[in-house]
Write an enzyme that holds these catalytic residues in place. Structure first.
Site, PDB file in Angstrom:
ATOM      1  N   ASP A 273       0.803  -1.222   0.000  1.00  0.00           N
ATOM      2  CA  ASP A 273       0.000   0.000   0.000  1.00  0.00           C
ATOM      3  C   ASP A 273       0.835   1.272   0.000  1.00  0.00           C
ATOM      4  O   ASP A 273       0.357   2.328  -0.410  1.00  0.00           O
ATOM      5  CB  ASP A 273      -1.010   0.009   1.160  1.00  0.00           C
TER       6      ASP A 273
ATOM      7  N   GLU B 205       9.728 -10.766  -2.181  1.00  0.00           N
ATOM      8  CA  GLU B 205      10.742  -9.713  -2.358  1.00  0.00           C
ATOM      9  C   GLU B 205      12.164 -10.261  -2.438  1.00  0.00           C
ATOM     10  O   GLU B 205      13.018  -9.680  -3.119  1.00  0.00           O
ATOM     11  CB  GLU B 205      10.631  -8.701  -1.218  1.00  0.00           C
TER      12      GLU B 205
ATOM     13  N   HIS C 176       0.928   0.408  10.467  1.00  0.00           N
ATOM     14  CA  HIS C 176       1.293  -0.967  10.129  1.00  0.00           C
ATOM     15  C   HIS C 176       2.639  -0.978   9.391  1.00  0.00           C
ATOM     16  O   HIS C 176       3.052   0.008   8.789  1.00  0.00           O
ATOM     17  CB  HIS C 176       0.208  -1.625   9.277  1.00  0.00           C
ATOM     18  N   HIS C 177       3.310  -2.079   9.420  1.00  0.00           N
ATOM     19  CA  HIS C 177       4.644  -2.276   8.828  1.00  0.00           C
ATOM     20  C   HIS C 177       5.735  -1.498   9.566  1.00  0.00           C
ATOM     21  O   HIS C 177       6.851  -1.357   9.044  1.00  0.00           O
ATOM     22  CB  HIS C 177       4.688  -1.906   7.340  1.00  0.00           C
TER      23      HIS C 177
ATOM     24  N   GLY D 128      27.194 -16.219  -2.204  1.00  0.00           N
ATOM     25  CA  GLY D 128      26.851 -17.629  -2.122  1.00  0.00           C
ATOM     26  C   GLY D 128      25.532 -17.934  -1.437  1.00  0.00           C
ATOM     27  O   GLY D 128      25.451 -18.862  -0.635  1.00  0.00           O
TER      28      GLY D 128
ATOM     29  N   ASP E 266      18.961 -29.360  -6.573  1.00  0.00           N
ATOM     30  CA  ASP E 266      17.612 -29.632  -6.082  1.00  0.00           C
ATOM     31  C   ASP E 266      17.354 -28.973  -4.727  1.00  0.00           C
ATOM     32  O   ASP E 266      16.261 -28.471  -4.463  1.00  0.00           O
ATOM     33  CB  ASP E 266      17.336 -31.139  -6.010  1.00  0.00           C
TER      34      ASP E 266
ATOM     35  N   ASN F 156      20.314 -34.675  -6.823  1.00  0.00           N
ATOM     36  CA  ASN F 156      21.303 -35.536  -6.156  1.00  0.00           C
ATOM     37  C   ASN F 156      21.079 -35.595  -4.646  1.00  0.00           C
ATOM     38  O   ASN F 156      22.021 -35.734  -3.863  1.00  0.00           O
ATOM     39  CB  ASN F 156      22.731 -35.104  -6.494  1.00  0.00           C
TER      40      ASN F 156
ATOM     41  N   GLY G 191      19.984 -33.489  -2.099  1.00  0.00           N
ATOM     42  CA  GLY G 191      20.307 -32.582  -1.010  1.00  0.00           C
ATOM     43  C   GLY G 191      21.441 -31.624  -1.270  1.00  0.00           C
ATOM     44  O   GLY G 191      21.805 -31.343  -2.412  1.00  0.00           O
TER      45      GLY G 191
ATOM     46  N   GLU H 256      27.557 -28.747   1.034  1.00  0.00           N
ATOM     47  CA  GLU H 256      27.656 -28.859   2.482  1.00  0.00           C
ATOM     48  C   GLU H 256      28.106 -30.254   2.892  1.00  0.00           C
ATOM     49  O   GLU H 256      28.866 -30.429   3.853  1.00  0.00           O
ATOM     50  CB  GLU H 256      26.316 -28.525   3.146  1.00  0.00           C
TER      51      GLU H 256
END
Length: 573
Positions: free
Chosen positions: A37, A59, A122-123, A420, A451, A478, A480, A484
């Site tokens: 708004d 966003e 608000h916000h 990253g 994925d 693959n 996951g 990591e």
């Protein structure tokens, strides 16, 4: 007073009209973001300025998309609403700041009267502080403009946009609701913002050029290393002119991938310390002079800080200064130096060695029914890419695997090696494809996405379909978070993900067989058949590919970098 001021304007225009006209003048054609708004009134002005509203799913994705758009089109823009909207975008904008990507962030905010009265709106945080969010963004913006006073607004806008472009970083523009229709001097629009880079002091520049030439002419095996800042600060024409004249062997870093025409006979490959191909590592590290252009020596860009180059043998050219061996020259920017070095270099004095050849890949005799491995896949991508493709790689196996892919001429490569943020590449892909479309360029945008990363930002598939963007999306399935796993926790539950029915996503997000064709690939024969299929290569719209690879397989460069990262993480004082 307001009426008197307005009557003195030669060509009064509304603030929003002025702002959007300036965005159009500097090359922006589409605005990413979400409505709220506090920005709705300003959004009504977009069509008159010749700007399109993208309309993203959130966003954060919009910020990623504005990032990708800017990397292809030169500069991008995002509009959010006060507080809730801008904070959702802040991670994507921090990434743009980190990676030097020019984005104009426009925040629709409460009226100046509401702010002065400290109203409980608000916000807000409910404490009457309307500057708290701008203060948060100040640290990831090279300029902050709060458009509270019509007398200053036009100057503020012009200054912010110039800083954004020249410094190649985001800027933050706060637009109160009661300022949207206030009048400013439209006559200023008759003269475009001067986006030219200020020249170096001639005396200082000439001195640096002479010093560079002295060492360049004396070097026995000089090489050139091109990094991300050369791309972001738009000196690739100067770099190519230098390479064309000198024929010196040239290498790129992972963040510099795509900066150099990889079909040029002087191109030698990707240098990243210990993760480089052996011949590349040997030639760069044994050079007695490395002319480094736009270096950004982050951990993943250097394979865990594993560069082995002496500063005594290095000339560093940057956007704000130059360093020749151990001498620094503040304020002497690389563009002017590169141009004069190219003009003045005596090629007869140069010692030019041939660059290492790309490793030979023998695809014959491989079982076509076997799984697709990273070491086979990325060199094989060479055969699929076309001139002027846009290639986007997600943080993870794709970012590292693409090192082993040789690009045809004109390919633009997008990666986010320094920041990253996983999921970035989906939004960036949407923005990049739209940037090419806005530039009226017939280019494919090809995304290699993990994925796990896809699950963060999958909604933007709907935006790609909505805007009829020319995208090929490979989802590397693959099981996951592979990067990591190699850093820590190969079998840890926190690196696992739920297996989605990925190929159903285009349908869920509004695609049809005509607008979003779907494919599943599990073997080398299936991949080869797909990559050579004429319809797959030439059709428009989205092509969505489930590409299966083993869970514990990763590119060699990722494995080496992950090992170095794990060691750095474990270091104690």
């Amino acid at each position: 007073m307001s009426d008197l001021r307005t009557s003195n304007l030669k060509k009064p225009v509304d603030v929003a009209e002025y702002l959007f006209a300036r965005l159009h003048q500097i090359g922006i054609r589409s605005i990413h973001g979400l409505p709220g708004d506090y920005n709705l009134i300003s959004l009504d002005y977009l069509p008159k300025a010749g700007l399109k509203w993208v309309g993203n799913c959130n966003e954060l994705n919009a910020a990623y998309a504005a990032d990708g758009y800017a990397r292809v089109k030169g500069i991008g823009a995002i509009m959010t609403t006060f507080g809730v909207g801008e904070l959702s975008a802040i991670n994507g904008l921090a990434g743009a700041y980190s990676e030097m990507v020019p984005i104009v962030h426009i925040v629709g905010c409460p009226s100046t009267i509401s702010q002065r009265n400290g109203m409980l709106l608000h916000h807000t945080l409910g404490n009457g502080d309307f500057n708290v969010f701008a203060n948060m963004s100040a640290n990831i913006s090279c300029a902050v403009a709060k458009l509270n006073d019509p007398v200053e607004i036009a100057n503020q806008i012009d200054h912010a946009l110039r800083e954004c472009y020249l410094r190649s970083k985001p800027v933050y523009i706060m637009l109160p609701t009661d300022m949207v229709a206030r009048k400013v001097e439209g006559a200023r629009l008759d003269e475009q913002i001067d986006l030219r880079e200020p020249p170096n002091d001639e005396g200082k520049e000439n001195y640096v050029v002479d010093v560079v030439l002295k060492y360049l002419h004396a070097a026995k095996n000089p090489v050139v290393l091109v990094d991300a800042c050369a791309i972001r600060h738009r000196v690739l024409d100067e770099v190519h002119d230098f390479i064309e004249k000198t024929q010196l062997p040239v290498f790129v870093t992972p963040m510099g991938k795509g900066a150099i025409n990889e079909s040029h006979p002087s191109f030698g490959g990707v240098y990243s310390g210990n993760a480089s191909q052996p011949d590349v590592k040997k030639m760069v590290e044994e050079s007695d002079l490395v002319l480094s252009v736009g270096a950004l020596k982050s951990d993943f860009n250097t394979a865990g800080f594993s560069y082995r180059m002496s500063q005594l043998n290095t000339i560093d050219l940057h956007s704000t200064h130059c360093v020749v061996r151990y001498s620094e020259y503040p304020g002497v920017k690389m563009r002017g130096v590169l141009r004069k070095v190219t003009d003045k270099v005596d090629v007869k004095q140069l010692k030019v060695s041939p660059p290492p050849k790309a490793p030979a890949i023998d695809f014959k005799g491989i079982d076509g029914k076997s799984p697709i491995l990273q070491s086979w896949f990325w060199p094989h991508v060479n055969t699929f890419l076309k001139e002027n493709d846009i290639v986007v790689t997600e943080t993870g196996t794709a970012n590292f695997g693409i090192w082993d892919t040789r690009f045809p001429p004109g390919v633009t490569a997008l990666n986010q090696t320094l920041w990253g943020s996983i999921g970035w590449a989906v939004g960036a892909c949407q923005g990049a494809a739209l940037g090419a479309k806005d530039a009226e360029q017939d280019r494919r945008t090809i995304l290699f996405e993990g994925d796990g990363s896809l699950q963060l930002t999958a909604q933007e598939i709907s935006t790609m379909i909505r805007h009829k963007l020319n995208i090929i999306l490979f989802v590397i399935c693959n099981d996951g978070y592979t990067i990591e796993r190699f850093i820590h926790g190969m079998e840890a539950e926190y690196n696992d993900i739920v297996e989605w029915k990925y190929k159903d996503l285009p349908t869920v997000f509004g695609g049809t067989d005509d607008t979003a064709r779907k494919y599943v690939v599990k073997t080398k024969d299936e991949l080869e058949a797909l990559l050579t299929d004429k319809d797959f290569n030439e059709r428009k719209g989205m092509r969505f590919v489930e590409l299966y690879m083993p869970k514990e397989d990763a590119p060699r460069s990722l494995q080496l970098t992950a090992e170095a990262s794990a060691k750095n993480n474990a270091k104690a004082e």
